[in-house]
Motif scaffolding. Structure first.
Motif, mmCIF file in Angstrom:
data_model
loop_
_atom_site.group_PDB
_atom_site.id
_atom_site.type_symbol
_atom_site.label_atom_id
_atom_site.label_comp_id
_atom_site.label_asym_id
_atom_site.label_seq_id
_atom_site.Cartn_x
_atom_site.Cartn_y
_atom_site.Cartn_z
ATOM 1 N N VAL A 94 2.952 -17.045 -42.132
ATOM 2 C CA VAL A 94 4.173 -16.820 -41.347
ATOM 3 C C VAL A 94 5.309 -16.331 -42.252
ATOM 4 N N SER A 98 7.331 -12.774 -42.339
ATOM 5 C CA SER A 98 8.793 -12.720 -42.220
ATOM 6 C C SER A 98 9.406 -11.882 -43.341
ATOM 7 N N SER A 123 12.855 -11.246 -35.350
ATOM 8 C CA SER A 123 11.461 -11.583 -35.685
ATOM 9 C C SER A 123 11.399 -12.463 -36.925
ATOM 10 N N THR A 124 12.229 -12.159 -37.899
ATOM 11 C CA THR A 124 12.279 -13.000 -39.109
ATOM 12 C C THR A 124 12.716 -14.417 -38.756
ATOM 13 N N CYS A 127 9.870 -16.367 -37.152
ATOM 14 C CA CYS A 127 8.919 -16.853 -38.157
ATOM 15 C C CYS A 127 9.455 -18.092 -38.865
#
Length: 424
Positions: A94, A98, A123-124, A127
């Motif tokens: 994960v 990221s 999105s980062t 994660c």
């Protein structure tokens, strides 16, 4: 990124963003800098200096890990069996993903792709939340078992899952649940009031916080599978040899299984009794002196004759040797080092030893988790600014700085994962 890549011309027209100073400049340029390039280079230098201090900070903990592991390698090997490798591997994947989305976000901000920049930052963040959700499962499970730092360590191998312990997972999830509900209320209110920008901000942030519970669910699935495997190991002899040899007592906690074991033992014990009786008959009584020389009796008889003065001296020497051997724990009568006391199996789950391992574990992973939380706060600030389209080809420094910080956080985990979870 070189300063020349910023794409800014020193002769650009700044008149539209005048702040009333003795020179004009755009809104993103601080008044104490002459050009965006100068501002970008100064910010990046400051970020690198900060990252150096972070590396020095974590170096101290890595040194502590190396020293304590060198002192007690068997403790670290035994205690690391309690760490779920699957959870650590998922979190590693994960975080690596990221880092990819964060680096992509930096590039998108340079290209003035505002929607893509916001999506990649979000999105980062997702994660990061999944990482914390998985970590919440890992921490709460260990706290439930009493696998705590030194001074609080209460793990009992005969009762690894005690009843009546607090619901630690609920305590960890409570702040995130409250924040999620608050953001949901903010989303609804923004929609009803027609606050378009606030509504656009609340949507991705709500998804980000919901990802924490996705991580909790993912961790629950993996932890339950690992617990099943762990229970299977507990019932087997292999686990007893690897950890501390005391998990075998857990077999008696399984009602049906325990009943079967006892019934089998009841059938077997009478048949084995003659062998036991014969073996006990050959043992020396506790506390009795053990003679290591079968000819001692013969020497005694010879020494009973007063004319045999040489035998008296030999008898005195042999008796002195027996007195020195009396009370020894182990007779090392061969060159096999495994027969010595030093080679005996050590109790790695002793509180004073296992507690040190878990102290280092919680210290290193906990400080790393705090850095993740700090990164989440900064990334949310970046997300809001990205939605406001603050970044362009001349001003993308904040995205780049936070990206560097995030890469360092990921890099530290890359070292933590094998040290804690894999090296055994």
């Amino acid at each position: 990124m070189a300063t020349t890549d910023a794409g800014h011309s020193a002769t650009a027209d700044h008149s539209a963003d005048s702040h009333g100073h003795d020179h004009d400049h755009p809104s993103y340029l601080a008044h104490h800098f002459d050009t965006p390039e100068q501002q970008f280079d100064s910010g990046k230098l400051g970020m690198w200096i900060f990252l150096v201090t972070e590396v020095l900070f974590f170096s101290g903990m890595f040194c502590a890990y190396a020293i304590f592991r060198a002192w007690r390698p068997e403790v670290f090997e035994g205690c690391s069996q309690f760490l779920n490798t699957k959870l650590g591997a998922i979190n590693t994947g994960v975080l690596l993903f990221s880092s990819f989305t964060m680096a992509w976000a930096v590039r998108a901000s340079q290209l003035e792709q505002h929607k893509k920049t916001a999506a990649l930052i979000a999105s980062t963040l997702c994660c990061a939340m999944i990482f914390l959700g998985v970590k919440a499962i890992e921490y709460s499970h260990k706290w439930h078992m009493g696998l705590l730092p030194a001074g609080l360590f209460t793990y009992d191998p005969n009762n690894p899952h005690p009843e009546g312990t607090p619901n630690y997972l609920a305590y960890i999830c409570a702040p995130f649940a409250v924040a999620t509900v608050g953001i949901l209320i903010w989303l609804v209110v923004s929609f009803l009031r027609g606050a378009k920008f606030q509504f656009e901000c609340a949507k991705p942030i709500l998804v980000v916080f919901l990802c924490f519970f996705v991580g909790v669910g993912l961790g629950t699935i993996l932890e339950s599978g690992e617990s099943g495997e762990h229970a299977a190991h507990v019932e087997g002899a292999d686990h007893a040899a690897h950890v501390d040899g005391e998990h075998a007592g857990d077999e008696h906690a399984d009602g049906e299984h325990a009943a079967d074991d006892h019934s089998e033992e009841a059938d077997v014990e009478p048949a084995a009794e003659p062998e036991h009786v014969e073996a006990i008959a050959g043992l020396v009584a506790p506390g009795a002196m053990v003679s290591s020389d079968n000819q001692l009796d013969l020497v005694k008889r010879l020494a009973s004759d007063n004319t045999n003065t040489g035998s008296k001296g030999e008898l005195a020497a042999r008796q002195a040797q027996n007195e020195m051997a009396y009370g020894a724990i182990t007779y090392n009568v061969s060159d096999d080092s495994s027969a010595t006391v030093a080679a005996a199996e050590d109790d790695v789950m002793r509180k004073s030893r296992a507690g040190v391992f878990f102290s280092i574990y919680y210290c290193m992973t906990g400080v790393h988790a705090i850095h993740i939380l700090g990164g989440i706060g900064v990334l949310i600030w970046l997300l809001v600014r990205a939605l406001r389209q603050d970044f362009n080809k001349n001003y993308f420094g904040p995205v780049d700085y936070v990206g560097l910080y995030w890469h360092l956080v990921d890099l530290i985990w890359i070292y933590l994962f094998p040290l804690m979870y894999l090296i055994r």
